[in-house]
Write an enzyme that holds these catalytic residues in place. Structure first.
Site, PDB file in Angstrom:
ATOM      1  N   ASP A 154      -5.428 -11.715   0.974  1.00 17.51           N
ATOM      2  CA  ASP A 154      -6.706 -11.536   1.667  1.00 17.51           C
ATOM      3  C   ASP A 154      -7.613 -12.754   1.584  1.00 17.51           C
ATOM      4  OD1 ASP A 154      -6.210  -9.049   2.714  1.00 17.51           O
ATOM      5  OD2 ASP A 154      -7.027  -7.959   1.004  1.00 17.51           O
ATOM      6  N   GLN A 177       0.816  -1.214   0.000  1.00 14.52           N
ATOM      7  CA  GLN A 177       0.000   0.000   0.000  1.00 14.52           C
ATOM      8  C   GLN A 177       0.851   1.266   0.000  1.00 14.52           C
ATOM      9  OE1 GLN A 177      -2.466  -0.637   3.433  1.00 14.52           O
ATOM     10  NE2 GLN A 177      -3.773  -2.131   2.382  1.00 14.52           N
TER      11      GLN A 177
END
Length: 430
Positions: A309, A166
């Site tokens: 995820d 990120q």
């Protein structure tokens, strides 16, 4: 609100996959960074997407929406000088907006989740922004964080990718708007490379030119570019659907999930291959995944960095597999809403699972006969942990109670509604 999950023998039915949280967040951001009006069709509705909606409004974007779309008039490289931004518990939103905040004279990101996002480190992005002439006040790399910018510089930029991708995505979104051309070099390792692929895909759809090396460790980004106002359509979400597919795999089932496209750049698309490798009866064609589960799975070894995820849901499936499964290259799970290795495995053990951890591995000794259950477990305010523990509850001998399960709304507000529609025995309690 807590959730009681009662053992459920059979799941059956069809659902539409929820819309992708990752793509919705990125489309909302590039729409805000465009000068003009963009339309986002079928956006995700979750706490994360609500957080970025709220923040881009605070920064001057005009946001209008109905049941099927969001229409955004952006602020380009001239956000409104908000004094304070509240991203809730959304780490990606915080990190993306920290770079955009470099255009502001001063803004503080507040700490409303001290036990979750408030614990997560952001040092690598802070260091990169400081090298670009941005002043950052922080608390050992954690919230609250104050950005004092106004005129961030391009040029040669370095950022570590060993904790989170990120940070790199954040800088990539910023760099095209700078006056100077930029070269971004990723130091150390780069986690979740597939997610960087999503960032680059969205940027290119928005008209931005980025030159990336084949290994995604070096980037050349011309400055003085503009994001174009566009119409975007959000695809179905693999990370959330991973939990539904795993639930179907560990029960007797005939479950179909629509809007999961085979050519998606979501890394979690790999959960389809993981379940196949576990000998789950599964087909995937024309955007439709169908699972005909019988609760019998085979253990395997998997590189978790390919589907970050989706790892927790696949670990939950492996709990009931014959043999020992290993999920490696997953250290970045420690830096999420909670420590998704230690905290998650602690709760799995309470339910009766035989699991072990290493620094960057999860090892699961399967118990095909099922778990004992009959316990109250703590999901640590983490939406992925909530979903994964639910899967375990479906195959336990006694019900389990998941504390604070309403935090599933961070990414998948209607997760339990979908499970109910498929026949799962789940019940909200205060």
């Amino acid at each position: 609100m807590d959730m009681i999950v009662t053992p459920t023998g059979k799941l059956q039915g069809e659902i539409q996959a929820l819309s992708s949280k990752n793509y919705t967040t990125r489309y909302l951001l590039v729409a805000a960074l465009a000068e003009g009006t963009s339309t986002i069709r079928y956006p995700a509705h979750s706490e994360d997407s609500d957080a970025i909606r709220r923040c881009i409004r605070d920064l001057g974007a005009i946001v209008e929406e109905d049941d099927e779309k969001i229409v955004i008039t952006g602020f380009g490289r001239h956000p409104f000088p908000a004094k304070q931004l509240n991203v809730g518990n959304a780490g990606a939103v915080l990190r993306f907006l920290m770079s955009i905040a470099a255009f502001l004279p001063e803004v503080t990101f507040v700490n409303t989740y001290p036990l979750s996002l408030g614990k997560r480190p952001h040092d690598d992005l802070i260091t990169a922004l400081q090298s670009m002439g941005v002043e950052v006040e922080h608390h050992n790399g954690r919230l609250p964080i104050t950005i004092r910018g106004g005129n961030p510089r391009g040029g040669k930029i370095q950022v570590s990718g060993s904790v989170s991708s990120q940070f790199l995505s954040s800088l990539l979104f910023l760099a095209p708007l700078l006056d100077e051309d930029s070269e971004i070099e990723v130091l150390n390792d780069l986690k979740s490379k597939v997610v960087i692929g999503q960032t680059l895909e969205v940027m290119r759809q928005a008209g931005i030119v980025v030159e990336a090396s084949d290994d995604l460790m070096h980037y050349k980004v011309p400055g003085r570019q503009k994001y174009l106002a566009q119409t975007y359509t959000v695809q179905g979400d693999y990370p959330g659907s991973a939990a539904i597919l795993a639930a179907a795999a560990v029960t007797d089932s005939d479950v179909t999930v629509h809007r999961l496209y085979e050519d998606s750049k979501q890394g979690e698309r790999a959960v389809v291959d993981v379940l196949r490798a576990m000998n789950v009866d599964l087909t995937h064609e024309n955007g439709v995944v169908r699972v005909r589960g019988n609760g019998k799975l085979t253990a395997g070894e998997f590189d978790g960095d390919e589907f970050t995820d989706g790892v927790l849901a696949m670990v939950a499936a492996a709990v009931f597999a014959e043999g020992t499964s290993r999920f490696y290259n997953v250290e970045n799970l420690r830096y999420k809403e909670c420590d998704r290795i230690t905290d998650y495995l602690t709760e799995l053990r309470k339910a009766g699972a035989n699991v072990e951890e290493k620094r960057d591995e999860i090892i699961v000794h399967g118990r095909p006969e099922g778990l004992e259950g009959g316990v109250e477990i703590d999901a640590h305010f983490d939406h992925r942990v909530i979903m994964a523990l639910t899967i375990v509850g479906l195959r336990s001998k006694q019900p389990i109670r998941i504390k604070e399960a309403h935090h599933v709304a961070k990414s998948y507000p209607n997760y339990f509604d979908h499970l109910l529609a498929l026949g799962a025995q789940v019940e909200w309690v205060k």
